[in-house]
Design a protein around this motif. Structure first.
Motif, PDB file in Angstrom:
ATOM      1  N   MET A  24      14.021  -6.117  26.834  1.00  0.00           N
ATOM      2  CA  MET A  24      12.794  -5.394  27.154  1.00  0.00           C
ATOM      3  C   MET A  24      13.094  -3.896  27.076  1.00  0.00           C
ATOM      4  SD  MET A  24      10.483  -5.781  30.595  1.00  0.00           S
ATOM      5  CE  MET A  24       9.182  -6.919  30.191  1.00  0.00           C
ATOM      6  N   SER A  25      12.276  -3.168  26.332  1.00  0.00           N
ATOM      7  CA  SER A  25      12.512  -1.734  26.149  1.00  0.00           C
ATOM      8  C   SER A  25      12.081  -0.955  27.392  1.00  0.00           C
ATOM      9  CB  SER A  25      11.750  -1.222  24.933  1.00  0.00           C
ATOM     10  OG  SER A  25      10.372  -1.161  25.215  1.00  0.00           O
ATOM     11  N   MET A  26      12.565   0.288  27.468  1.00  0.00           N
ATOM     12  CA  MET A  26      12.252   1.156  28.597  1.00  0.00           C
ATOM     13  C   MET A  26      10.744   1.394  28.689  1.00  0.00           C
ATOM     14  SD  MET A  26      13.608   2.834  31.020  1.00  0.00           S
ATOM     15  CE  MET A  26      13.979   4.364  31.789  1.00  0.00           C
ATOM     16  N   GLY A  27      10.102   1.585  27.523  1.00  0.00           N
ATOM     17  CA  GLY A  27       8.658   1.822  27.494  1.00  0.00           C
ATOM     18  C   GLY A  27       7.864   0.641  28.011  1.00  0.00           C
ATOM     19  N   SER A  28       8.242  -0.563  27.578  1.00  0.00           N
ATOM     20  CA  SER A  28       7.493  -1.740  28.022  1.00  0.00           C
ATOM     21  C   SER A  28       7.766  -2.043  29.500  1.00  0.00           C
ATOM     22  CB  SER A  28       7.811  -2.951  27.153  1.00  0.00           C
ATOM     23  OG  SER A  28       9.158  -3.320  27.271  1.00  0.00           O
ATOM     24  N   MET A  29       8.976  -1.733  29.966  1.00  0.00           N
ATOM     25  CA  MET A  29       9.268  -1.904  31.393  1.00  0.00           C
ATOM     26  C   MET A  29       8.406  -0.954  32.219  1.00  0.00           C
ATOM     27  SD  MET A  29      13.440  -2.587  31.554  1.00  0.00           S
ATOM     28  CE  MET A  29      13.621  -1.245  32.645  1.00  0.00           C
ATOM     29  N   TYR A  30       8.285   0.283  31.742  1.00  0.00           N
ATOM     30  CA  TYR A  30       7.456   1.260  32.450  1.00  0.00           C
ATOM     31  C   TYR A  30       5.998   0.811  32.458  1.00  0.00           C
ATOM     32  CZ  TYR A  30       4.885   5.479  33.566  1.00  0.00           C
ATOM     33  OH  TYR A  30       4.028   6.374  34.135  1.00  0.00           O
ATOM     34  N   GLU A  31       5.505   0.331  31.311  1.00  0.00           N
ATOM     35  CA  GLU A  31       4.121  -0.141  31.221  1.00  0.00           C
ATOM     36  C   GLU A  31       3.877  -1.269  32.224  1.00  0.00           C
ATOM     37  OE1 GLU A  31       1.404   0.740  29.333  1.00  0.00           O
ATOM     38  OE2 GLU A  31       2.521   2.480  28.607  1.00  0.00           O
ATOM     39  N   THR A  32       4.794  -2.218  32.275  1.00  0.00           N
ATOM     40  CA  THR A  32       4.648  -3.348  33.193  1.00  0.00           C
ATOM     41  C   THR A  32       4.665  -2.870  34.638  1.00  0.00           C
ATOM     42  OG1 THR A  32       5.727  -4.807  31.607  1.00  0.00           O
ATOM     43  CG2 THR A  32       5.639  -5.566  33.887  1.00  0.00           C
ATOM     44  N   LEU A  33       5.617  -2.006  34.962  1.00  0.00           N
ATOM     45  CA  LEU A  33       5.718  -1.466  36.315  1.00  0.00           C
ATOM     46  C   LEU A  33       4.472  -0.664  36.671  1.00  0.00           C
ATOM     47  CD1 LEU A  33       7.441  -0.969  38.871  1.00  0.00           C
ATOM     48  CD2 LEU A  33       8.302   1.070  37.735  1.00  0.00           C
ATOM     49  N   ALA A  34       4.002   0.157  35.753  1.00  0.00           N
ATOM     50  CA  ALA A  34       2.823   0.989  36.007  1.00  0.00           C
ATOM     51  C   ALA A  34       1.587   0.126  36.242  1.00  0.00           C
ATOM     52  CB  ALA A  34       2.594   1.953  34.844  1.00  0.00           C
ATOM     53  N   LYS A  35       1.423  -0.925  35.445  1.00  0.00           N
ATOM     54  CA  LYS A  35       0.267  -1.808  35.618  1.00  0.00           C
ATOM     55  C   LYS A  35       0.305  -2.505  36.971  1.00  0.00           C
ATOM     56  CE  LYS A  35      -0.674  -2.768  30.771  1.00  0.00           C
ATOM     57  NZ  LYS A  35      -0.622  -3.759  29.695  1.00  0.00           N
ATOM     58  N   GLN A  36       1.478  -2.993  37.334  1.00  0.00           N
ATOM     59  CA  GLN A  36       1.599  -3.669  38.626  1.00  0.00           C
ATOM     60  C   GLN A  36       1.381  -2.697  39.790  1.00  0.00           C
ATOM     61  OE1 GLN A  36       1.904  -6.975  39.327  1.00  0.00           O
ATOM     62  NE2 GLN A  36       1.536  -7.193  37.147  1.00  0.00           N
ATOM     63  N   ALA A  37       1.954  -1.524  39.694  1.00  0.00           N
ATOM     64  CA  ALA A  37       1.777  -0.532  40.751  1.00  0.00           C
ATOM     65  C   ALA A  37       0.316  -0.116  40.875  1.00  0.00           C
ATOM     66  CB  ALA A  37       2.660   0.685  40.486  1.00  0.00           C
ATOM     67  N   ALA A  38      -0.348   0.082  39.747  1.00  0.00           N
ATOM     68  CA  ALA A  38      -1.762   0.449  39.766  1.00  0.00           C
ATOM     69  C   ALA A  38      -2.594  -0.677  40.379  1.00  0.00           C
ATOM     70  CB  ALA A  38      -2.250   0.769  38.358  1.00  0.00           C
ATOM     71  N   LYS A  39      -2.247  -1.900  40.023  1.00  0.00           N
ATOM     72  CA  LYS A  39      -2.968  -3.063  40.541  1.00  0.00           C
ATOM     73  C   LYS A  39      -2.880  -3.123  42.068  1.00  0.00           C
ATOM     74  CE  LYS A  39      -2.801  -8.115  40.285  1.00  0.00           C
ATOM     75  NZ  LYS A  39      -2.094  -9.256  39.664  1.00  0.00           N
ATOM     76  N   TYR A  40      -1.681  -2.910  42.596  1.00  0.00           N
ATOM     77  CA  TYR A  40      -1.485  -3.024  44.042  1.00  0.00           C
ATOM     78  C   TYR A  40      -1.881  -1.761  44.803  1.00  0.00           C
ATOM     79  CZ  TYR A  40       0.752  -7.461  43.166  1.00  0.00           C
ATOM     80  OH  TYR A  40       0.981  -8.755  42.779  1.00  0.00           O
ATOM     81  N   SER A  41      -1.741  -0.600  44.189  1.00  0.00           N
ATOM     82  CA  SER A  41      -2.050   0.637  44.918  1.00  0.00           C
ATOM     83  C   SER A  41      -3.541   0.815  45.151  1.00  0.00           C
ATOM     84  CB  SER A  41      -1.483   1.855  44.183  1.00  0.00           C
ATOM     85  OG  SER A  41      -2.142   2.045  42.953  1.00  0.00           O
ATOM     86  N   GLY A  42      -4.358   0.155  44.371  1.00  0.00           N
ATOM     87  CA  GLY A  42      -5.794   0.288  44.538  1.00  0.00           C
ATOM     88  C   GLY A  42      -6.415  -0.721  45.491  1.00  0.00           C
ATOM     89  N   ARG A  43      -5.624  -1.549  46.075  1.00  0.00           N
ATOM     90  CA  ARG A  43      -6.147  -2.588  46.961  1.00  0.00           C
ATOM     91  C   ARG A  43      -6.375  -2.061  48.373  1.00  0.00           C
ATOM     92  NH1 ARG A  43      -2.960  -8.086  45.238  1.00  0.00           N
ATOM     93  NH2 ARG A  43      -3.935  -8.226  43.194  1.00  0.00           N
ATOM     94  N   PRO A  44      -7.350  -2.634  49.074  1.00  0.00           N
ATOM     95  CA  PRO A  44      -7.596  -2.221  50.469  1.00  0.00           C
ATOM     96  C   PRO A  44      -6.380  -2.418  51.374  1.00  0.00           C
ATOM     97  CG  PRO A  44      -9.443  -3.504  49.637  1.00  0.00           C
ATOM     98  CD  PRO A  44      -8.361  -3.563  48.591  1.00  0.00           C
TER      99      PRO A  44
END
Length: 133
Positions: free
Chosen positions: A1-21
């Motif tokens: 897994m490349s650094m870019g795709s790892m960042y994308e995955t991490l960013a998506k997960q963080a965004a998903k959880y950071s926006g929750r109540p």
């Protein structure tokens, strides 16, 4: 897994959880615990530094997370709009690369569409008056 795709995955997960109540509730509880602990630590400089440093770090990291999410969303929306313009026979295909144009070209398009909007509004006004008579 490349650094870019790892960042994308991490960013998506963080965004998903950071926006929750629940995440907001946890952050609020952290601030409440910090505030309540003030008298225990005699409102020391270290006590204040803990919250200042923590919020600065979280804010710093969230800027990159938000920008990544916004870039991804903007690209997806742009592609969807491009497809709608492309498939519409009467569409102005020169709008497909609007985001790559300079400010002067954008201003010309803006003026053109403001004029079209004004003409459409005047046409609606005329129809409304015709129906009244």
């Amino acid at each position: 897994m490349s650094m870019g795709s790892m960042y994308e995955t991490l960013a998506k997960q963080a965004a998903k959880y950071s926006g929750r109540p629940a995440t907001f509730l946890i952050a609020t509880l952290v601030v409440i615990v910090w505030a309540v602990s003030g008298p225990i630590f005699h409102y020391s400089d270290t006590w204040q530094l803990v919250i200042n440093t923590s919020t600065t770090i979280v804010t710093f990291l969230m800027v990159f997370l938000i920008q990544n999410t916004q870039n991804t969303d903007t690209t997806a929306i742009q592609l969807k709009l491009d497809e709608l313009i492309r498939v519409k026979q009467t569409a102005d295909n020169s709008l497909l690369n609007l985001e790559d144009m300079d400010a002067a070209a954008l201003e010309k398009f803006k003026e053109k569409y403001q004029q079209l909007a004004k003409e459409a509004y005047e046409e609606i006004e005329e129809r409304t008056e015709d129906h009244k008579n």
